[in-house]
Design an enzyme around this catalytic site. Structure first.
Site, mmCIF file in Angstrom:
data_model
loop_
_atom_site.group_PDB
_atom_site.id
_atom_site.type_symbol
_atom_site.label_atom_id
_atom_site.label_comp_id
_atom_site.label_asym_id
_atom_site.label_seq_id
_atom_site.Cartn_x
_atom_site.Cartn_y
_atom_site.Cartn_z
ATOM 1 N N LYS A 176 0.580 -0.994 0.403
ATOM 2 C CA LYS A 176 -0.158 0.172 0.375
ATOM 3 C C LYS A 176 0.535 1.391 0.095
ATOM 4 C CE LYS A 176 -1.752 2.385 3.381
ATOM 5 N NZ LYS A 176 -1.966 3.583 2.189
ATOM 6 N N GLY A 229 6.729 4.880 8.010
ATOM 7 C CA GLY A 229 6.057 6.184 8.071
ATOM 8 C C GLY A 229 6.042 6.690 9.368
ATOM 9 N N THR A 231 6.083 7.255 13.541
ATOM 10 C CA THR A 231 6.650 7.283 14.364
ATOM 11 C C THR A 231 5.343 6.762 15.513
ATOM 12 O OG1 THR A 231 8.636 7.801 15.461
ATOM 13 C CG2 THR A 231 7.553 7.181 16.510
ATOM 14 N N THR A 233 2.168 6.075 14.012
ATOM 15 C CA THR A 233 1.675 4.985 13.164
ATOM 16 C C THR A 233 2.566 3.672 13.643
ATOM 17 O OG1 THR A 233 1.590 6.873 11.616
ATOM 18 C CG2 THR A 233 0.851 4.279 10.827
ATOM 19 N N GLU A 251 10.643 1.655 9.883
ATOM 20 C CA GLU A 251 10.992 2.635 9.722
ATOM 21 C C GLU A 251 10.700 4.430 10.029
ATOM 22 O OE1 GLU A 251 14.725 2.503 9.222
ATOM 23 O OE2 GLU A 251 14.558 0.330 8.501
ATOM 24 N N CYS A 285 12.877 12.596 5.640
ATOM 25 C CA CYS A 285 13.421 11.917 7.281
ATOM 26 C C CYS A 285 14.953 12.126 7.670
ATOM 27 C CB CYS A 285 12.681 9.513 6.624
ATOM 28 S SG CYS A 285 13.764 9.199 6.035
ATOM 29 N N GLU A 387 9.050 15.824 15.809
ATOM 30 C CA GLU A 387 9.296 16.002 13.804
ATOM 31 C C GLU A 387 8.328 17.319 13.652
ATOM 32 O OE1 GLU A 387 8.441 12.303 11.794
ATOM 33 O OE2 GLU A 387 10.467 12.838 10.717
HETATM 34 P P1 NAD Z 1 2.193 7.811 8.249
HETATM 35 O O1 NAD Z 1 2.868 7.133 9.326
HETATM 36 O O2 NAD Z 1 0.811 9.231 8.279
HETATM 37 O O3 NAD Z 1 1.784 7.217 7.158
HETATM 38 C C1 NAD Z 1 2.902 5.916 6.174
HETATM 39 C C2 NAD Z 1 2.106 5.033 5.508
HETATM 40 O O4 NAD Z 1 1.039 4.574 6.498
HETATM 41 C C3 NAD Z 1 0.789 5.416 4.369
HETATM 42 O O5 NAD Z 1 0.576 4.597 4.229
HETATM 43 C C4 NAD Z 1 -0.552 5.189 5.233
HETATM 44 O O6 NAD Z 1 -2.101 5.385 4.700
HETATM 45 C C5 NAD Z 1 -0.447 3.908 6.334
HETATM 46 N N1 NAD Z 1 -1.052 4.117 7.585
HETATM 47 C C6 NAD Z 1 -1.428 5.099 8.166
HETATM 48 N N2 NAD Z 1 -2.135 4.470 9.103
HETATM 49 C C7 NAD Z 1 -2.079 3.235 9.349
HETATM 50 C C8 NAD Z 1 -2.808 2.581 10.142
HETATM 51 N N3 NAD Z 1 -3.042 2.506 11.175
HETATM 52 N N4 NAD Z 1 -2.080 1.047 9.593
HETATM 53 C C9 NAD Z 1 -1.391 0.342 9.072
HETATM 54 N N5 NAD Z 1 -1.213 1.415 7.463
HETATM 55 C C10 NAD Z 1 -0.896 2.342 8.083
HETATM 56 O O7 NAD Z 1 3.732 8.583 7.354
HETATM 57 P P2 NAD Z 1 3.051 9.862 6.473
HETATM 58 O O8 NAD Z 1 2.765 11.006 6.887
HETATM 59 O O9 NAD Z 1 3.130 8.763 5.137
HETATM 60 O O10 NAD Z 1 4.950 9.821 6.099
HETATM 61 C C11 NAD Z 1 5.896 11.368 6.983
HETATM 62 C C12 NAD Z 1 6.721 9.640 8.144
HETATM 63 O O11 NAD Z 1 6.837 9.441 7.439
HETATM 64 C C13 NAD Z 1 7.663 10.865 8.757
HETATM 65 O O12 NAD Z 1 7.758 11.390 10.128
HETATM 66 C C14 NAD Z 1 8.856 10.396 8.601
HETATM 67 O O13 NAD Z 1 10.235 11.086 8.997
HETATM 68 C C15 NAD Z 1 8.479 9.024 8.259
HETATM 69 N N6 NAD Z 1 10.006 8.604 7.071
HETATM 70 C C16 NAD Z 1 10.934 7.397 7.733
HETATM 71 C C17 NAD Z 1 11.490 7.420 6.803
HETATM 72 C C18 NAD Z 1 12.761 6.129 6.930
HETATM 73 O O14 NAD Z 1 13.335 5.434 6.888
HETATM 74 N N7 NAD Z 1 12.764 5.969 8.792
HETATM 75 C C19 NAD Z 1 11.899 7.343 5.670
HETATM 76 C C20 NAD Z 1 10.971 8.512 5.140
HETATM 77 C C21 NAD Z 1 9.556 8.784 5.828
#
Ligand code: NAD
Length: 483
Positions: A176, A229, A231, A233, A251, A285, A387
């Site tokens: 997804k 995504g 922290t 989530t 991650e 990130c 963040e």
């Molecule tokens: P998010 O956590 O809101 O969403 C990430 C993904 O998870 C999306 O596809 C979303 O639809 C899905 N999701 C959300 N809730 C869920 C649930 N309850 N169950 C299953 N899936 C769910 O993050 P975002 O806003 O899309 O991305 C930004 C974040 O990602 C920032 O915190 C950033 O630091 C982090 N990030 C981390 C890395 C890394 O490698 N550590 C890389 C890129 C981004």
């Protein structure tokens, strides 16, 4: 390649509507308008995807690694062949400049497929002869159906970084992408069809996190979850996955320090710090959002940095001279502006930026924010702890190595850090003590796919990259044989 205004799920080799026929709006953030519809998938679509993946698994996992590798190479070549369309789609979804997507995101997506297509050919098991009467050997086997969930900031690049190692090791995948940036994943489904990926091997289900995403996480036949995504989530997913003992790789977010010593190569540091602060509108990130500067050069740094930041052009992502494009979505745009307001309430002094900008022409209703530099905050305030994930950095002076380290480590996060010094001993000494999964010395965002990637503390669990990702997507058994 069909840049359609209706994005479809990719299930069992076909592009299909969501079973409930419910749709979500997909926005172009640079113009602030809806430009396509995406499936609002639910449990029924996830179940269909898992079923297709289970059916495909025996044949896919029985192919030789060379056969699987060849298909991944085809996908990589097709990504390259469609680079322009993919870069434009990524920019339209995400707001990032087209030049950035063309130079970084899309080439890195094809690199991911190519790297893992080659890596699997070099992956080997181990044998441990014992006393002449026994020997042990390891056997790696695919897990079955695995789930991959990715965020919006580097949509195709992070999506493919999970999918490629999962597929090449013989797993079938239900993936997804973020609902905020789904277009490149849709184009990838078309590429997979063209590459001849057997039906059901990769299934892409679009939709919201709590419905489509959570149904993948919860499904009893999904053996592992690879998630990138936020922290918060990650914590929700971990709570669901841990009691089921599924394999899990998380991650997560960061609040990365950029530690600048007086003995650095100042001009090189300045140039890279502009990038590490504001590339992709600060929505990487790995961006350094807390800039720590040795006191003796603090004033010089502040003057020169602010001078250069003011020159960064924010504008239409289609323009080659736009260094920053649009913020990915209206809610995120509003969140960043509220973080800047909070920083002011916490006593921060905005040295430059701090405001939304009105775009020109077709971008008049887009979501743009000036690159923002703030000083005068304590380490413990929310601005320096939480963040923001936007074009906002804080700058703080430090006097000693100990203080630099104390400030660098004073958050719950531990994803990445950057250190600037020409003193090699100091660089190693500090790097060893910084609590981060990745530390760059005198450089930033340099990527070698063979290296482990991941965070410490609240920035994640597990490591992606290189053989780590191949290991993650396989079960390892030890066999002990009497001779
Ligand atoms: P998010 O956590 O809101 O969403 C990430 C993904 O998870 C999306 O596809 C979303 O639809 C899905 N999701 C959300 N809730 C869920 C649930 N309850 N169950 C299953 N899936 C769910 O993050 P975002 O806003 O899309 O991305 C930004 C974040 O990602 C920032 O915190 C950033 O630091 C982090 N990030 C981390 C890395 C890394 O490698 N550590 C890389 C890129 C981004």
């Amino acid at each position: 390649m069909n840049l359609s205004s209706t994005i479809l799920n990719y299930i069992n080799g076909e592009l299909v509507k969501p079973q409930n026929n419910k749709w979500l709006d997909n926005y172009n953030p640079a113009i602030g308008k809806v430009y396509s519809q995406i499936p609002d998938s639910d449990e029924a679509d996830v179940n269909a995807a898992v079923q297709a993946a289970e059916a495909a698994f025996p044949a896919w996992s029985n192919l030789s690694r060379v056969e699987r590798s060849n298909i991944l190479h085809k996908i990589a070549n097709l990504i390259d062949a469609n680079k322009t369309a993919l870069a434009e789609a990524e920019s339209t979804d995400n707001g990032k400049p087209v030049w950035l997507a063309t130079r970084v995101d899309i080439p890195r997506a094809s690199d991911n497929f190519r790297f893992y297509a080659n890596a699997i050919l070099n992956f080997h098991d181990e044998s441990f002869p014992m006393d002449g009467k026994h020997f042990n050997y390891t056997v790696h086997q695919p897990l079955g159906v695995v789930g991959c969930i990715s965020p919006w900031n580097l949509p195709l690049y992070l999506f493919t970084w999970k999918i490629a190692p999962a597929l090449v090791t013989g797993n079938c995948v239900v993936a997804k992408p973020s609902e905020v940036t789904p277009m490149t994943a849709f184009l990838l489904s078309q590429i997979c069809i063209e590459a001849g990926l057997p039906k059901g091997v990769l299934n892409i289900v679009h939709g919201l996190g709590h419905s489509a995403g959570m149904n993948i996480v919860k499904h009893k036949n999904v053996k592992a979850i690879s998630f990138t995504g936020g922290t918060k989530t990650g914590a929700v997913i971990a709570a669901e996955v841990a009691p089921k003992f599924k394999k899990m790789s998380l991650e997560l977010g960061g609040k990365n320090p950029n530690i600048i010593f007086a003995d650095c190569d100042f001009e090189k540091m300045l140039k890279t710090t502009l990038r590490s602060s504001f590339e992709n509108q600060g929505q990487i990130c790995l961006c350094g959002s807390r800039i720590l500067v040795e006191k003796s050069i603090y004033e010089k740094f502040k003057t020169r940095f602010v001078e250069e930041v003011k020159k960064l052009k924010v504008g239409n992502p289609k323009n080659d001279d736009s260094r920053l494009g649009a913020i990915v979505s209206k809610p995120h745009f509003e969140k960043i502006l509220s973080c800047i307001e909070l920083a002011k309430q916490e006593g921060g002094n905005v040295l430059c930026g701090g405001e939304a900008i009105k775009g020109e022409g077709e971008c008049a209703e887009g979501w743009f924010i000036e690159p923002t530099v703030i000083e005068g905050l304590t380490q413990n305030c929310k601005t320096n702890q939480e963040e923001i994930f936007g074009p906002v950095v804080t700058i703080q002076p430090f006097e000693t190595e100990e203080e630099a380290l104390q400030l660098a480590n004073a958050t719950e996060y531990g994803l990445a850090a950057t250190i600037w010094t020409e003193n090699i001993s100091k660089a190693h000494r500090i790097a060893a003590k910084v609590e981060s999964g990745i530390i760059w010395v005198n450089c930033w965002l340099v990527r070698d796919l063979r290296t482990p990637f991941g965070g410490m503390k609240q920035s994640g669990v597990g490591r992606e990259g290189g053989m780590h990702a191949l290991e993650f997507f396989m079960e390892v058994k030890n066999l002990c044989v009497a001779i």
